[in-house]
Design an enzyme around this catalytic site. Structure first.
Site, PDB file in Angstrom:
ATOM      1  N   CYS A   1      -6.809 -11.037 -12.730  1.00  0.00           N
ATOM      2  CA  CYS A   1      -6.960 -11.580 -11.390  1.00  0.00           C
ATOM      3  C   CYS A   1      -6.266 -12.919 -11.265  1.00  0.00           C
ATOM      4  O   CYS A   1      -5.802 -13.496 -12.240  1.00  0.00           O
ATOM      5  CB  CYS A   1      -8.435 -11.770 -11.060  1.00  0.00           C
ATOM      6  SG  CYS A   1      -9.392 -10.275 -11.266  1.00  0.00           S
TER       7      CYS A   1
ATOM      8  N   GLY B   1      -2.878  -9.482  -8.837  1.00  0.00           N
ATOM      9  CA  GLY B   1      -3.870  -8.510  -8.390  1.00  0.00           C
ATOM     10  C   GLY B   1      -3.554  -8.029  -6.997  1.00  0.00           C
ATOM     11  O   GLY B   1      -3.452  -8.835  -6.075  1.00  0.00           O
TER      12      GLY B   1
ATOM     13  N   ASN C   1     -11.283 -15.069 -13.264  1.00  0.00           N
ATOM     14  CA  ASN C   1     -10.206 -14.297 -13.895  1.00  0.00           C
ATOM     15  C   ASN C   1     -10.540 -14.188 -15.369  1.00  0.00           C
ATOM     16  O   ASN C   1     -10.787 -15.195 -16.023  1.00  0.00           O
ATOM     17  CB  ASN C   1      -8.869 -15.034 -13.691  1.00  0.00           C
ATOM     18  CG  ASN C   1      -7.729 -14.408 -14.502  1.00  0.00           C
ATOM     19  OD1 ASN C   1      -6.829 -15.110 -14.937  1.00  0.00           O
ATOM     20  ND2 ASN C   1      -7.752 -13.113 -14.692  1.00  0.00           N
ATOM     21  N   GLY C   2     -10.531 -12.965 -15.876  1.00  0.00           N
ATOM     22  CA  GLY C   2     -10.821 -12.764 -17.302  1.00  0.00           C
ATOM     23  C   GLY C   2     -11.937 -11.770 -17.496  1.00  0.00           C
ATOM     24  O   GLY C   2     -12.517 -11.279 -16.525  1.00  0.00           O
TER      25      GLY C   2
ATOM     26  N   TYR D   1       4.618 -10.628 -19.687  1.00  0.00           N
ATOM     27  CA  TYR D   1       4.697  -9.814 -18.484  1.00  0.00           C
ATOM     28  C   TYR D   1       3.962 -10.373 -17.275  1.00  0.00           C
ATOM     29  O   TYR D   1       4.465 -10.323 -16.166  1.00  0.00           O
ATOM     30  CB  TYR D   1       4.125  -8.411 -18.780  1.00  0.00           C
ATOM     31  CG  TYR D   1       3.915  -7.577 -17.546  1.00  0.00           C
ATOM     32  CD1 TYR D   1       4.979  -6.910 -16.949  1.00  0.00           C
ATOM     33  CD2 TYR D   1       2.652  -7.473 -16.955  1.00  0.00           C
ATOM     34  CE1 TYR D   1       4.791  -6.147 -15.802  1.00  0.00           C
ATOM     35  CE2 TYR D   1       2.462  -6.716 -15.805  1.00  0.00           C
ATOM     36  CZ  TYR D   1       3.531  -6.055 -15.242  1.00  0.00           C
ATOM     37  OH  TYR D   1       3.348  -5.317 -14.112  1.00  0.00           O
TER      38      TYR D   1
HETATM   39  P1  AMP Z   1       4.534   2.695 -19.223  1.00  0.00           P
HETATM   40  O1  AMP Z   1       5.405   3.362 -18.220  1.00  0.00           O
HETATM   41  O2  AMP Z   1       3.136   3.244 -19.218  1.00  0.00           O
HETATM   42  O3  AMP Z   1       5.119   2.662 -20.592  1.00  0.00           O
HETATM   43  O4  AMP Z   1       4.353   1.170 -18.765  1.00  0.00           O
HETATM   44  C1  AMP Z   1       5.352   0.241 -19.046  1.00  0.00           C
HETATM   45  C2  AMP Z   1       5.673  -0.589 -17.831  1.00  0.00           C
HETATM   46  O5  AMP Z   1       4.469  -1.141 -17.305  1.00  0.00           O
HETATM   47  C3  AMP Z   1       6.584  -1.741 -18.202  1.00  0.00           C
HETATM   48  O6  AMP Z   1       7.669  -1.758 -17.290  1.00  0.00           O
HETATM   49  C4  AMP Z   1       5.736  -2.989 -18.073  1.00  0.00           C
HETATM   50  O7  AMP Z   1       6.446  -4.028 -17.434  1.00  0.00           O
HETATM   51  C5  AMP Z   1       4.557  -2.566 -17.223  1.00  0.00           C
HETATM   52  N1  AMP Z   1       3.272  -3.055 -17.750  1.00  0.00           N
HETATM   53  C6  AMP Z   1       2.934  -3.304 -19.005  1.00  0.00           C
HETATM   54  N2  AMP Z   1       1.662  -3.719 -19.103  1.00  0.00           N
HETATM   55  C7  AMP Z   1       1.169  -3.744 -17.869  1.00  0.00           C
HETATM   56  C8  AMP Z   1      -0.088  -4.110 -17.301  1.00  0.00           C
HETATM   57  N3  AMP Z   1      -1.083  -4.541 -18.058  1.00  0.00           N
HETATM   58  N4  AMP Z   1      -0.233  -4.016 -15.984  1.00  0.00           N
HETATM   59  C9  AMP Z   1       0.769  -3.566 -15.209  1.00  0.00           C
HETATM   60  N5  AMP Z   1       1.986  -3.211 -15.680  1.00  0.00           N
HETATM   61  C10 AMP Z   1       2.195  -3.300 -16.987  1.00  0.00           C
END
Ligand code: AMP
Length: 469
Positions: free
Chosen positions: A8, A36, A114-115, A256
């Site tokens: 969040c 979020g 957040n957390g 990220y």
């Molecule tokens: P996937 O397609 O399941 O391998 O997800 C990888 C993609 O999701 C990458 O482009 C990341 O930038 C993004 N990503 C990784 N972790 C998260 C997260 N916790 N929440 C949202 N997006 C994520």
């Protein structure tokens, strides 16, 4: 029901000169929208009274969907907090939206969190046994309950926050609004970010510095791990009510989650991502004609890779920015489709080229598998996949939304197997040792990569299903 996990963003402001802070919270939340997209809310009060005059508006949707001119005009005051919420399936109940507002012994108290706590079950069970009833499935409500209970016998709200914090274990960046004060508190490990800014007479607390920039505030400093900051008519006070711990800032914020233009704990997110790309080029070089990144999350690391390797950096995809993040689509089929809806290949840029494709992480592998195929169908002669973080193998207990172990591709398959499944010509992940260098030695939590968590993770307490766990 799936576990509630939250990533969040929080924002809080107090203007002792009395101007209305609602528009500033609105713009602050807009700047934190990447943290979020599921729900958001604003709670506003006025220190000039009447006591208990807190108005809260919250709902499911983006900030621009939930708030408009009319309802923003209805919430006015010189003290307020806001929240943007992201949760996985199961956590998406409308009543879980924040800020959480409670009426308690001193009037009204609002809280945004957040957390993720790791001892919510125990805390909740203790409260339930003493007659508490819960309306949400969030751990934030547990915090609010403790605050209200402590406030009955403390002299100040700060003492109640301190006593509550002593009960909490896990990750929290909190903004709390009492009738006269704005309080910010960060867990003693500093897992989640929180910073302080100033604009004229007003003080602001925000998850990320980008929110301060967007409302024209100057960055004052980060809230320190374990620090409680109180903003009131008397000015700013700082206290450290908890025993000191070894810091462990969440590395995933830099990889990220945080916005590219933010600085967290004195480290620029942009610099960290460029550094990760450079380290990746050194540890996993490739013979290629073009380095490109998965928009937007892989672009800075791709730039770093290109700078280090000398291979030109270029675009390979067009991104339709009007589609939400693919990760939050619940079914696998929907996830596959939304990758295509979101990204299409720039054929002219990739035909006949050997490409290094950089992304920040692979979770289930859906995004990468589709993108490699799209590049090859568009005529790329080779695709070398490079990931600017180590393989995701373990759960995050502190609020980063990582799916369970069985869904994590790196947990199920070897590097060679993943490379084959992606149909990539080679695959390289950032070495674990490079993470510390990426953030210039800042102490970090790397639990999702190496199972090395900064605190003991208690076995979750199993509550009866009607207790909403
Ligand atoms: P996937 O397609 O399941 O391998 O997800 C990888 C993609 O999701 C990458 O482009 C990341 O930038 C993004 N990503 C990784 N972790 C998260 C997260 N916790 N929440 C949202 N997006 C994520």
């Amino acid at each position: 029901m799936d576990e509630v996990k939250e990533e969040c963003g929080v924002f809080g402001i107090f203007d002792p000169d009395g101007s209305n802070v609602a528009p500033t919270i609105y713009y602050g939340l807009m700047a934190l929208q990447h943290r979020g997209q599921e729900a958001c809310g604003i709670a506003i009060s006025d220190t000039r009274g009447p006591v208990g005059n807190c108005i809260c508006h919250k709902d499911a949707g983006l900030v621009s969907e939930v708030f408009h001119e009319k309802n923003l005009k209805e919430i006015t005051g010189n003290l307020g907090i806001g929240h943007v919420r992201y949760s996985t399936t199961g956590g998406s109940r409308p009543e879980n939206a924040q800020p959480l507002v409670i009426s308690y012994i001193k009037g009204t108290l609002a809280l945004a969190h957040n957390g993720n706590l790791v001892n919510t079950g125990d805390l909740k069970w203790e409260l339930i046994q003493n007659g508490a009833v819960f309306h949400t499935t969030t751990d934030s409500e547990v915090i609010a309950f403790y605050l209200a209970r402590e406030r009955v016998h403390t002299r100040t709200v700060q003492e109640a926050v301190a006593a509550t914090a002593r009960k909490l274990s896990g990750a929290y960046a909190l903004v709390i609004m009492s009738p006269q004060k704005l309080i910010g508190m960060r867990d003693p490990y500093g897992l989640k970010p929180l910073c302080l800014g100033r604009r004229g007479s007003a003080y602001i607390l925000a998850s990320e510095s980008c929110a301060l920039d967007s409302v024209g505030a100057e960055f004052v400093r980060d809230i320190e791990p374990g620090e409680m900051v109180t903003v009131s008519a008397a000015g700013i006070e700082s206290a450290f009510p908890l025993p000191k711990k070894r810091c462990a800032h969440c590395i995933f914020e830099y990889i990220y989650f945080a916005r590219l233009d933010s600085r967290l704990d004195e480290i620029s997110v942009y610099d960290a991502r460029i550094a990760a790309g450079k380290a990746l080029a050194l540890s996993h070089p490739a013979e290629a004609d073009l380095v490109t990144g998965v928009p937007e999350s892989g672009l800075p690391a791709a730039k770093g890779f290109a700078e280090q390797s000398g291979i030109p950096f270029g675009m390979a995809f067009y991104k339709n920015s009007y589609i939400g993040r693919t990760f939050i689509k619940p079914s696998q089929e929907e996830r596959e489709v939304s990758v295509h809806m979101k990204l299409s290949v720039l054929k002219a840029a990739v035909t006949g080229k050997r490409i290094v494709l950089v992304d920040d992480s692979i979770v289930r592998g859906t995004t990468m598998k589709n993108l490699v195929r799209m590049l090859k169908e568009a005529g790329a002669s080779a695709v070398h996949v490079r990931i600017s973080s180590p393989p995701f193998r373990h759960p995050c207990y502190f609020g980063t939304d990582v799916p369970s172990g069985s869904e994590l591709i790196a947990n199920q398959y070897s590097l060679e197997e993943i490379c084959r499944m992606l149909d990539a010509d080679s695959l390289g992940y950032l070495p674990l040792e490079a993470l510390s260098e990426m953030v210039q030695g800042l102490p970090i939590c790397t639990g999702c990569f190496d199972h090395n968590y900064p605190m003991e993770i208690p076995k979750p307490k199993k509550l009866p299903f009607w207790c909403g766990e």
